[in-house]
Design an enzyme around this catalytic site. Sequence first.
Site, mmCIF file in Angstrom:
data_model
loop_
_atom_site.group_PDB
_atom_site.id
_atom_site.type_symbol
_atom_site.label_atom_id
_atom_site.label_comp_id
_atom_site.label_asym_id
_atom_site.label_seq_id
_atom_site.Cartn_x
_atom_site.Cartn_y
_atom_site.Cartn_z
ATOM 1 N N LYS A 172 4.719 -2.016 84.059
ATOM 2 C CA LYS A 172 5.822 -0.936 84.357
ATOM 3 C C LYS A 172 7.555 -1.357 83.893
ATOM 4 C CE LYS A 172 8.706 -0.929 86.513
ATOM 5 N NZ LYS A 172 10.074 -0.605 85.810
ATOM 6 N N GLU A 248 9.653 -14.648 87.337
ATOM 7 C CA GLU A 248 10.191 -14.545 87.100
ATOM 8 C C GLU A 248 12.326 -14.473 87.055
ATOM 9 O OE1 GLU A 248 10.342 -17.961 84.348
ATOM 10 O OE2 GLU A 248 8.032 -17.575 84.420
ATOM 11 N N CYS A 282 18.200 -14.100 81.194
ATOM 12 C CA CYS A 282 18.070 -15.427 82.199
ATOM 13 C C CYS A 282 18.435 -16.324 81.815
ATOM 14 C CB CYS A 282 17.213 -15.599 82.819
ATOM 15 S SG CYS A 282 15.398 -15.737 81.514
HETATM 16 P P1 NAP Z 1 15.626 -5.822 88.114
HETATM 17 O O1 NAP Z 1 16.950 -4.886 87.968
HETATM 18 O O2 NAP Z 1 15.549 -6.254 88.573
HETATM 19 O O3 NAP Z 1 14.673 -4.911 87.806
HETATM 20 C C1 NAP Z 1 13.430 -5.694 86.511
HETATM 21 C C2 NAP Z 1 12.204 -4.257 87.293
HETATM 22 O O4 NAP Z 1 11.947 -4.402 87.890
HETATM 23 C C3 NAP Z 1 12.545 -3.460 86.227
HETATM 24 O O5 NAP Z 1 11.672 -3.099 85.643
HETATM 25 C C4 NAP Z 1 12.885 -2.382 87.427
HETATM 26 O O6 NAP Z 1 12.812 -0.808 86.995
HETATM 27 C C5 NAP Z 1 11.799 -2.794 88.041
HETATM 28 N N1 NAP Z 1 12.701 -2.386 89.562
HETATM 29 C C6 NAP Z 1 13.562 -2.548 90.627
HETATM 30 N N2 NAP Z 1 13.525 -2.239 91.601
HETATM 31 C C7 NAP Z 1 12.596 -3.047 91.709
HETATM 32 C C8 NAP Z 1 11.637 -2.430 93.375
HETATM 33 N N3 NAP Z 1 12.666 -1.808 94.100
HETATM 34 N N4 NAP Z 1 10.451 -2.657 92.896
HETATM 35 C C9 NAP Z 1 9.520 -2.319 91.644
HETATM 36 N N5 NAP Z 1 10.730 -2.356 90.823
HETATM 37 C C10 NAP Z 1 11.443 -2.720 90.659
HETATM 38 O O7 NAP Z 1 15.765 -6.904 87.038
HETATM 39 P P2 NAP Z 1 16.690 -6.334 85.232
HETATM 40 O O8 NAP Z 1 18.479 -5.281 85.336
HETATM 41 O O9 NAP Z 1 16.240 -5.389 84.767
HETATM 42 O O10 NAP Z 1 16.946 -7.167 84.168
HETATM 43 C C11 NAP Z 1 17.521 -8.364 84.576
HETATM 44 C C12 NAP Z 1 17.298 -9.049 85.503
HETATM 45 O O11 NAP Z 1 16.578 -10.310 84.921
HETATM 46 C C13 NAP Z 1 18.687 -10.833 85.528
HETATM 47 O O12 NAP Z 1 18.161 -11.657 87.010
HETATM 48 C C14 NAP Z 1 17.691 -11.843 84.515
HETATM 49 O O13 NAP Z 1 17.828 -13.733 84.890
HETATM 50 C C15 NAP Z 1 16.066 -11.469 85.053
HETATM 51 N N6 NAP Z 1 15.105 -11.996 84.110
HETATM 52 C C16 NAP Z 1 14.837 -13.483 84.192
HETATM 53 C C17 NAP Z 1 14.304 -13.703 83.387
HETATM 54 C C18 NAP Z 1 13.016 -14.839 83.339
HETATM 55 O O14 NAP Z 1 11.854 -15.259 82.627
HETATM 56 N N7 NAP Z 1 13.376 -15.729 84.261
HETATM 57 C C19 NAP Z 1 13.932 -13.918 82.339
HETATM 58 C C20 NAP Z 1 14.721 -11.851 81.929
HETATM 59 C C21 NAP Z 1 15.097 -11.750 82.771
HETATM 60 P P3 NAP Z 1 13.761 0.006 86.763
HETATM 61 O O15 NAP Z 1 14.494 -0.577 85.152
HETATM 62 O O16 NAP Z 1 13.380 1.134 86.289
HETATM 63 O O17 NAP Z 1 15.383 -0.159 87.454
#
Ligand code: NAP
Length: 475
Positions: A172, A248, A282
């Site tokens: 997804k 992650e 991240c």
């Molecule tokens: P996000 O808002 O948490 O979204 C991540 C994924 O989850 C997207 O596919 C999103 O879909 C989905 N999602 C959102 N709300 C959800 C829910 N209630 N239930 C299930 N899935 C849901 O994060 P982002 O803004 O895309 O990415 C940035 C974040 O990722 C930052 O915090 C970054 O640090 C973190 N990150 C961490 C790593 C690591 O390896 N630790 C690597 C890269 C990024 P939608 O797009 O449709 O909202």
Amino acid sequence: METDLFIAGKWVPASSGARFDVLDPATGDTIASVADGGEAEAIAAVEAAAAAGPGWASTPPRVRSEVLRKAFELMTDRASELAKLISLENGKALVDAKGEVTYAAEFFRWFAEEAVRGDGAIATAPSGANRILVVRQPVGVCVLVTPWNFPAAMATRKIGPALAAGCTVILKPASDTPLTALAMAAILAEAGVPEGVVNVVPSRSSGRVVSAMLRDARVRKLSFTGSTEVGRILLAQAAENVVNTSMELGGNAPFVVFADADLDAAVDGAMIAKMRNGGEACTAANRFFVEAPIAGEFARRLAQRMSALVVGPGTDEKTQVGPLVNEDTVAKVDELVRGALDGGAEAVTGGSRPDGPGFYYPPTVLTGVSADAPILRQEIFGPVAPVVTFTGEAEAVRLANDTEYGLVAYVYTGDLARGLRVSEAIEAGMVGINRGLVSDPAAPFGGVKQSGIGREGGHDGLLEYLESKYIAVDW
Ligand code: NAP
């Protein structure tokens, strides 16, 4: 290119007929319309993955390995078209997008090699009564949820080990960047992945779609990369069916520079740690802690380098920093910077949002940031470097650890013993000593504290998709 859902080896529209738009962050214009998967499609994908499971699990590891190797080769052959696609939907500069394609493809190559290195164990029970035989088996159907910041690499970092281990998956992707995920599905199919082994369900109703899959008892694993906020919600949902999870999550990386460091190397490293992916990583250095005697000079040199960067559309070859991914992201960066300035910080370069169109924010260096400023507490996820002064090793460690996150830290010093001492004292899953980049498909990537659970990459990455089965044998 394909813009429908990929389920059971076929491209299918959503049963509701719904579609959603994908925008170009450089202009805000629509570049594609993608099928909007709902709960029915999510369950159909679980069905397909469950049906394909036994066949894929019993496919010889050598064959699974060769399919992954082929996917690596196809990605490498198509690196420039994939990079353009990433740049177009994510906004990142082409140079970053090319780097991402190489990094992403390496996960297929690494896990092609790992697929044939499945290990187990045998021992004699301490009582002498029997042998302890440990075999590894695939976890089963995996739901993979990825963010928009590395649309290719965050997918391959999960699909590679899952397929190597013999698991089947439903990806997804983030709804801001579904096109790269669909391109990856096409590549995997061409590489010989059997139908149902990899399914891709883009959706604008991510919460509902992922919850529906987690409620389905056939799903045995959730691997999530994204924010800590969403990670917490998914951990709670996974608890219902006691689903195996890898998380992650967000980071708040400290970048610590001691006065004995090579200052040129520290500034070079800072540019990589801060500006890779335009700050939308991240692993991005979020808090620069610089020892008092060199803090002014460090900030001056960093600001010089930051202000010289070429900002523009990601797809333009000259661009070094593209727009941020969407309006919310740029608004959040702007709010954090304004908060810091209101609290007494000074912008040595940048510091204010330009007029539209597009989701741009200029490279910014802040000094004099107050200790309680939200910019030091929250992930910035943009091209902004707050610089804070410290004195002595103990204060550096205290400041670095003053966060609920623990993904990565960077330490610059001319004294290796100090570098190692500080690395051990910092609460993080990864540390770069005199290096601004730690990501490597061959190394275990992941965080401690509220940055996550589990590791991706290296041999550990494969183990996340395997269960250990213990067989007591009396022979
Ligand atoms: P996000 O808002 O948490 O979204 C991540 C994924 O989850 C997207 O596919 C999103 O879909 C989905 N999602 C959102 N709300 C959800 C829910 N209630 N239930 C299930 N899935 C849901 O994060 P982002 O803004 O895309 O990415 C940035 C974040 O990722 C930052 O915090 C970054 O640090 C973190 N990150 C961490 C790593 C690591 O390896 N630790 C690597 C890269 C990024 P939608 O797009 O449709 O909202």
